[in-house]
Design a protein around this motif. Structure first.
Motif, PDB file in Angstrom:
ATOM      1  N   GLY A 162       0.814  -1.204   0.000  1.00  0.00           N
ATOM      2  CA  GLY A 162       0.000   0.000   0.000  1.00  0.00           C
ATOM      3  C   GLY A 162       0.850   1.257   0.000  1.00  0.00           C
ATOM      4  N   GLU A 163       1.946   1.233   0.773  1.00  0.00           N
ATOM      5  CA  GLU A 163       2.824   2.399   0.780  1.00  0.00           C
ATOM      6  C   GLU A 163       3.571   2.534  -0.548  1.00  0.00           C
ATOM      7  OE1 GLU A 163       6.442   4.458   3.358  1.00  0.00           O
ATOM      8  OE2 GLU A 163       5.321   2.745   4.171  1.00  0.00           O
ATOM      9  N   LEU A 164       4.017   1.410  -1.112  1.00  0.00           N
ATOM     10  CA  LEU A 164       4.669   1.480  -2.419  1.00  0.00           C
ATOM     11  C   LEU A 164       3.719   2.046  -3.472  1.00  0.00           C
ATOM     12  CD1 LEU A 164       6.731  -1.835  -2.727  1.00  0.00           C
ATOM     13  CD2 LEU A 164       7.614   0.498  -2.534  1.00  0.00           C
ATOM     14  N   ALA A 165       2.454   1.619  -3.439  1.00  0.00           N
ATOM     15  CA  ALA A 165       1.471   2.142  -4.389  1.00  0.00           C
ATOM     16  C   ALA A 165       1.266   3.637  -4.191  1.00  0.00           C
ATOM     17  CB  ALA A 165       0.147   1.400  -4.228  1.00  0.00           C
ATOM     18  N   ALA A 166       1.223   4.070  -2.930  1.00  0.00           N
ATOM     19  CA  ALA A 166       1.054   5.500  -2.652  1.00  0.00           C
ATOM     20  C   ALA A 166       2.273   6.292  -3.110  1.00  0.00           C
ATOM     21  CB  ALA A 166       0.823   5.705  -1.155  1.00  0.00           C
ATOM     22  N   MET A 167       3.458   5.696  -2.952  1.00  0.00           N
ATOM     23  CA  MET A 167       4.668   6.391  -3.399  1.00  0.00           C
ATOM     24  C   MET A 167       4.686   6.553  -4.914  1.00  0.00           C
ATOM     25  SD  MET A 167       7.383   4.519  -0.818  1.00  0.00           S
ATOM     26  CE  MET A 167       8.836   5.308  -1.505  1.00  0.00           C
ATOM     27  N   GLU A 168       4.286   5.508  -5.637  1.00  0.00           N
ATOM     28  CA  GLU A 168       4.240   5.622  -7.093  1.00  0.00           C
ATOM     29  C   GLU A 168       3.155   6.595  -7.533  1.00  0.00           C
ATOM     30  OE1 GLU A 168       4.252   2.072  -9.337  1.00  0.00           O
ATOM     31  OE2 GLU A 168       5.871   1.110  -8.192  1.00  0.00           O
ATOM     32  N   ALA A 169       2.010   6.568  -6.839  1.00  0.00           N
ATOM     33  CA  ALA A 169       0.953   7.535  -7.160  1.00  0.00           C
ATOM     34  C   ALA A 169       1.419   8.955  -6.874  1.00  0.00           C
ATOM     35  CB  ALA A 169      -0.302   7.220  -6.355  1.00  0.00           C
ATOM     36  N   HIS A 170       2.227   9.104  -5.844  1.00  0.00           N
ATOM     37  CA  HIS A 170       2.775  10.426  -5.530  1.00  0.00           C
ATOM     38  C   HIS A 170       3.723  10.898  -6.624  1.00  0.00           C
ATOM     39  CE1 HIS A 170       5.437  13.279  -3.247  1.00  0.00           C
ATOM     40  NE2 HIS A 170       4.243  13.724  -2.861  1.00  0.00           N
ATOM     41  N   SER A 246      13.267   1.104  -4.057  1.00  0.00           N
ATOM     42  CA  SER A 246      13.916   0.517  -5.236  1.00  0.00           C
ATOM     43  C   SER A 246      13.476  -0.913  -5.483  1.00  0.00           C
ATOM     44  CB  SER A 246      15.438   0.566  -5.071  1.00  0.00           C
ATOM     45  OG  SER A 246      15.831  -0.191  -3.938  1.00  0.00           O
ATOM     46  N   GLN A 247      12.815  -1.507  -4.485  1.00  0.00           N
ATOM     47  CA  GLN A 247      12.372  -2.897  -4.635  1.00  0.00           C
ATOM     48  C   GLN A 247      11.179  -2.944  -5.587  1.00  0.00           C
ATOM     49  OE1 GLN A 247      11.111  -4.771  -1.000  1.00  0.00           O
ATOM     50  NE2 GLN A 247      11.337  -6.832  -1.826  1.00  0.00           N
ATOM     51  N   HIS A 248      11.293  -3.716  -6.632  1.00  0.00           N
ATOM     52  CA  HIS A 248      10.219  -3.835  -7.614  1.00  0.00           C
ATOM     53  C   HIS A 248       9.705  -5.264  -7.619  1.00  0.00           C
ATOM     54  CE1 HIS A 248       7.866  -2.864 -11.204  1.00  0.00           C
ATOM     55  NE2 HIS A 248       8.244  -4.052 -11.667  1.00  0.00           N
ATOM     56  N   ALA A 249       8.465  -5.422  -7.209  1.00  0.00           N
ATOM     57  CA  ALA A 249       7.854  -6.753  -7.145  1.00  0.00           C
ATOM     58  C   ALA A 249       7.193  -7.062  -8.480  1.00  0.00           C
ATOM     59  CB  ALA A 249       6.840  -6.818  -6.017  1.00  0.00           C
ATOM     60  N   ALA A 250       7.521  -8.201  -9.045  1.00  0.00           N
ATOM     61  CA  ALA A 250       6.902  -8.605 -10.303  1.00  0.00           C
ATOM     62  C   ALA A 250       5.480  -9.083 -10.058  1.00  0.00           C
ATOM     63  CB  ALA A 250       7.724  -9.729 -10.939  1.00  0.00           C
ATOM     64  N   LEU A 251       4.689  -9.041 -11.101  1.00  0.00           N
ATOM     65  CA  LEU A 251       3.316  -9.520 -10.997  1.00  0.00           C
ATOM     66  C   LEU A 251       3.306 -11.010 -10.658  1.00  0.00           C
ATOM     67  CD1 LEU A 251       1.441  -7.803 -13.965  1.00  0.00           C
ATOM     68  CD2 LEU A 251       0.982  -7.498 -11.528  1.00  0.00           C
ATOM     69  N   PRO A 252       2.413 -11.427  -9.767  1.00  0.00           N
ATOM     70  CA  PRO A 252       2.350 -12.851  -9.415  1.00  0.00           C
ATOM     71  C   PRO A 252       1.758 -13.679 -10.554  1.00  0.00           C
ATOM     72  CG  PRO A 252       0.569 -11.661  -8.359  1.00  0.00           C
ATOM     73  CD  PRO A 252       1.443 -10.630  -9.016  1.00  0.00           C
ATOM     74  N   ALA A 253       1.951 -14.960 -10.461  1.00  0.00           N
ATOM     75  CA  ALA A 253       1.354 -15.866 -11.440  1.00  0.00           C
ATOM     76  C   ALA A 253      -0.126 -16.043 -11.135  1.00  0.00           C
ATOM     77  CB  ALA A 253       2.070 -17.213 -11.411  1.00  0.00           C
TER      78      ALA A 253
END
Length: 445
Positions: A162-170, A246-253
């Motif tokens: 949720g925080e990563l999503a907010a950071m990208e939205a920011h 900097s951590q980028h999580a790939a889409l899950p299967a």
């Protein structure tokens, strides 16, 4: 060369000894580090561990019934009752027929130090059933801790994403602000030159205000997510904390079929296992209540001495031993009511287990559908972002050439931002749904 080495070493030592630098390095948490910190510091797990220790203590208490019980006592009695006084004089080994008035013995003191040992021979199996229930209680507490651990890991994962999503939205909001601000500056120059309408400038100012509002909301969402993560990690509000952006999580299967997921959950989910253990505990408690109808047998032995003072003498000691068997003939229906209570508790435990299974099945199905939905949205959003970026580029070129109005440019800008936001939301929704699916199947344990 010697000076260069000196300054290099000095700089490295300064950085290593600088607390601010060290804190900033330590506070960059990856998801794995955040989970490990939560598992080590979160007080909820400490509470569950204390409950496990309580269950262990309860087992020890139930095992105490299988050992002999030894008590030491000291009693004092004074009486001028002829029967009691005569009995005390005989116990003290000082009976004398010469000069004794048995009808008026006067006051007699009797001190009796005594050690008594009792041992339960049979209680209708109650001690055994209580021990079985206590052992099941330990297993239940351990499973409840595993379920709490699963929930904690899922909550940390959801808050982290949720925080990563907010950071990208920011970041999207900041880029939008910069783009609108640049366009507004150019539009003001053109307005001053008399080649642009005032309404176009005002439209861009409105768009800039909306972009600033989005940026403020995104920044607030980041702060809220950080506060939630600190709570989950057991950190105080004043501690430095930041996640690794900097951590980028790939889409899950894509998820497995529902039947396969359900079988995995039924075999490994700690909440389901804990619910089954509670049913087994209720069954043992029912056995305890029913065993109260059976007789009870206890063996006992006591050693002591009687004297008129506290002086101990082996010439006055005595030993008593025996066995006592008793059975409740009528207890005012208390035993029957205890059995009824235990039967209802067993029914409640069975229904609670069924409810737990239904809830987990629903969580499992919801997580599976949410993951499938988020992955589909993420796939569509990739195409939408490319189209929105290309549309904005073309509109911007047309805008520079004066072919389209500023309204069209704003529309393209808004469409691009929305496409990016939908892509961010879909990607992190998929990651959160994957975490929910892992919790629903008991994978986190």
């Amino acid at each position: 060369m010697r000076h260069k080495h000196f300054w290099l070493v000095s700089s490295l030592l300064l950085l290593a000894m600088n607390p601010a630098f060290a804190d900033s390095e330590r506070s960059q948490y990856t998801l794995e580090q955040a989970i490990d910190t939560a598992l080590a510091n979160n007080p909820e797990l400490g509470i569950m561990q204390a409950r496990i220790e309580q269950a262990n203590a309860q087992l020890g208490e139930s095992l105490a019934n299988f050992y002999p019980q030894i008590k030491a006592s000291l009693s004092y009695q004074h009486s001028d009752n002829p029967a009691q006084a005569f009995a005390m004089i005989i116990a003290q080994r000082r009976l004398s027929f010469a000069g004794s008035d048995f009808n008026h013995p006067g006051g007699v003191d009797n001190y009796r130090p005594q050690v008594t040992a009792t041992y339960s021979l049979f209680r209708g199996g109650q001690d055994y059933y209580r021990k079985q229930a206590a052992e099941l209680g330990i297993e239940t507490s351990e499973l409840e801790k595993a379920a709490t651990r699963n929930q904690l890991v899922n909550n940390v994962t959801a808050a982290y994403y949720g925080e990563l999503a907010a950071m990208e939205a920011h970041d999207v909001s900041l880029r939008s602000m910069e783009a609108v601000q640049s366009e507004l500056n150019q539009s003001r120059i053109r307005f001053d030159a008399g080649t642009l309408l005032k309404s176009d400038v005002l439209s861009l100012e409105v768009q800039l205000a909306e972009a600033k509002d989005s940026e403020i909301q995104a920044a607030n969402t980041i702060e809220l997510a950080q506060s939630m993560l600190k709570t989950l990690l057991g950190l105080s509000a004043s501690e430095n904390f930041a996640i690794s952006s900097s951590q980028h999580a790939a889409l899950p299967a894509g998820p497995a079929v529902f039947d396969e997921l359900l079988n995995q959950a039924l075999s490994s989910h700690p909440e389901l296992k804990a619910a089954d253990k509670r049913v087994a505990i209720a069954e043992q408690q029912l056995n305890v209540a029913q065993a109260a109808h059976l007789p009870r047998a206890d063996a006992f032995v006591s050693y002591g001495s009687d004297s008129k003072d506290l002086a101990f003498s082996s010439n006055r000691d005595n030993v008593s031993a025996g066995v006592m068997v008793e059975v409740d003939v009528f207890s005012g229906f208390a035993t029957q009511e205890k059995i009824k209570k235990a039967e209802h508790e067993l029914t409640a435990a069975q229904e609670a287990a069924r409810q737990t299974r239904l809830r987990i099945e629903n969580q499992l199905k919801s997580a599976q559908l949410n993951l499938q939905n988020a992955l589909s949205r993420a796939e569509v959003s990739v195409v939408a972002v490319k189209a929105a970026e290309e549309a904005l580029r073309l509109v911007n070129e047309q805008r520079q050439a004066g072919v389209v109005t500023v309204t069209r440019y704003i529309e393209a800008e808004v469409a691009r931002d929305k496409a990016h936001t939908r892509q961010i939301t879909a990607r992190f929704d998929a990651l959160r749904a994957e975490a929910d699916l892992k919790q629903a199947t008991g994978f986190w344990q």
